[in-house]
Enzyme design. Sequence first.
Site, PDB file in Angstrom:
ATOM      1  N   HIS A   1     -46.733 -98.752  14.503  1.00 14.82           N
ATOM      2  CA  HIS A   1     -45.643 -99.632  14.937  1.00 14.82           C
ATOM      3  C   HIS A   1     -45.853-100.974  14.225  1.00 14.82           C
ATOM      4  CE1 HIS A   1     -43.420-102.185  17.893  1.00 14.82           C
ATOM      5  NE2 HIS A   1     -44.403-103.025  17.606  1.00 14.82           N
TER       6      HIS A   1
ATOM      7  N   HIS B   1     -40.409 -98.811  12.282  1.00 15.47           N
ATOM      8  CA  HIS B   1     -39.529 -99.984  12.353  1.00 15.47           C
ATOM      9  C   HIS B   1     -39.494-100.750  11.020  1.00 15.47           C
ATOM     10  CE1 HIS B   1     -39.962 -98.874  16.491  1.00 15.47           C
ATOM     11  NE2 HIS B   1     -41.184 -99.376  16.598  1.00 15.47           N
TER      12      HIS B   1
ATOM     13  N   LYS C   1     -50.826 -92.748  16.893  1.00 12.73           N
ATOM     14  CA  LYS C   1     -49.896 -93.890  16.897  1.00 12.73           C
ATOM     15  C   LYS C   1     -50.646 -95.161  17.284  1.00 12.73           C
ATOM     16  CE  LYS C   1     -45.900 -96.209  17.683  1.00 12.73           C
ATOM     17  NZ  LYS C   1     -45.008 -95.950  18.807  1.00 12.73           N
TER      18      LYS C   1
ATOM     19  N   HIS D   1     -39.330 -90.136  15.709  1.00  9.16           N
ATOM     20  CA  HIS D   1     -39.843 -91.197  16.588  1.00  9.16           C
ATOM     21  C   HIS D   1     -39.115 -91.096  17.925  1.00  9.16           C
ATOM     22  CE1 HIS D   1     -41.654 -95.451  16.906  1.00  9.16           C
ATOM     23  NE2 HIS D   1     -41.201 -95.129  18.105  1.00  9.16           N
TER      24      HIS D   1
ATOM     25  N   HIS E   1     -39.757 -90.847  22.378  1.00  7.53           N
ATOM     26  CA  HIS E   1     -40.682 -91.029  23.500  1.00  7.53           C
ATOM     27  C   HIS E   1     -40.139 -90.204  24.655  1.00  7.53           C
ATOM     28  CE1 HIS E   1     -42.701 -94.307  21.462  1.00  7.53           C
ATOM     29  NE2 HIS E   1     -41.533 -94.866  21.219  1.00  7.53           N
TER      30      HIS E   1
ATOM     31  N   ASP F   1     -36.272 -93.622  18.313  1.00 13.66           N
ATOM     32  CA  ASP F   1     -37.028 -94.422  19.291  1.00 13.66           C
ATOM     33  C   ASP F   1     -36.363 -94.441  20.665  1.00 13.66           C
ATOM     34  OD1 ASP F   1     -39.167 -95.914  20.118  1.00 13.66           O
ATOM     35  OD2 ASP F   1     -38.602 -97.761  19.089  1.00 13.66           O
TER      36      ASP F   1
HETATM   37 ZN    ZN Z   1     -41.296 -96.378  19.777  1.00 11.39          ZN
END
Ligand code: ZN
Length: 437
Positions: A243, A263, A202, A76, A78, A334
Amino acid sequence: MTALQLQSQTTSKPNEFCITADLLIPGRGKPIHNACIIVKDTKITHVGPADDVLAHYSELPKTHVKVLMPGMWDCHVHLVGIHKIASDAFVQAHQSPVLSGARTARDCMLLLNAGFTSVREMAGYGIQLAEAIDEGSLVGPSIYSSNCIISPTGGHADIHTLHRPWFDDACAHGMPMALADGVPECLKVVRSQLRAGAKVIKICGSGGVGSELDNPIDQQFSDEEMKVMVEEAARARRVIGAHCHGKPGIMAALHAGVKTIEHGSYIDEEAADLMVEKGAILVATRTIIEIGLKLGKGILNPRGWEKMQTTAKAHWEALQIAIKKGVTLATGCDIPGSIPGSSIFTYGVNGQELHWLEKAGLSPLKAIEAATANGPLTLGPQAPKTGQLKEGFDADFIAVDENPLEDLKILADAEHVTHVWKLGTLYKSPRRPISSL
Ligand SMILES: [Zn+2]
């Protein structure tokens, strides 16, 4: 000589070599002492005790390392080059894609330097970066990207602080977010991600912490919208990662057939049981929550700080429940960028997720499995054959100078990662650290 030059020199003849290790951690299964691995070109051709095979391969070039293990996965990330923590975390994602790309080039290098040979990107510029890495223009891990994050209007990946026409314009110019409402738009937006080259889809199953106006507990896409997106992705042999903080979104996503819960902050016993029953995977991303707790006070607005604290508390309990119930885990941090000079908000420390999993109850060996063998599982049918030291698998592996089973924290420190091989090419060794490239 750079790794890229080395690679071009070795592509003309078969690249066959042998590595011996005091300890080999295969990713799944028991560690082997005094082990040996044989690599030919990009693949592992043999793994086993050194005594059994070394005589057959006496002519091959050899390297000896202390501990050998598969290259790690961060499931995960970005790759968007965000440089600050904010109550509307996506607000910087509308910065110029060129600026994002420039910042992210260094993040890719930091990932590989820290022993991460693969990442699953859950929204960002990974598709373009993967092209640059695969052609040899950049040094970095293999990237499997979702392209955009898909949200309903007003949802977690809508930027609530931007006027809508500005948001739409930024999306039209490459910002990796997409809004969809209702079944026809949901179908179309999934097809648009496939058109862009997404390896995974996603979506937003719940509200978020780093989004201004929504509530992390509330479900976002409806049951029907999630179901059609899962079905559309499956027709192209893709899975969906959702998510999800709140339980309603988690349950709806699981019933719709979502493969990974990102998460999972409000997983309770019922939700954990359903995850096990469905074979779903939790990518808990404890790291970004810890970063938020460390840096958020006084920077996030009062509502954002309140959401951060409440969600962090629930998340820690949920993670312990998931581990106790035997939910499959894959590591993901993340992290959305690197603040220059920061040792907290930066790529390269991604291995700390293993430490958090251990602290929540997972054994060190299982934490390593979550960071290696389980990584490809998060891509479903798109999974590459990597993440394990096993015959026929991609030659993606690393060496470390201490036993991580005795102290997982060494995997969060690139200094302990002495060697990195990706697809059979050596990118880092004590004599040639990546940072000198
Ligand atoms: Zn994220």
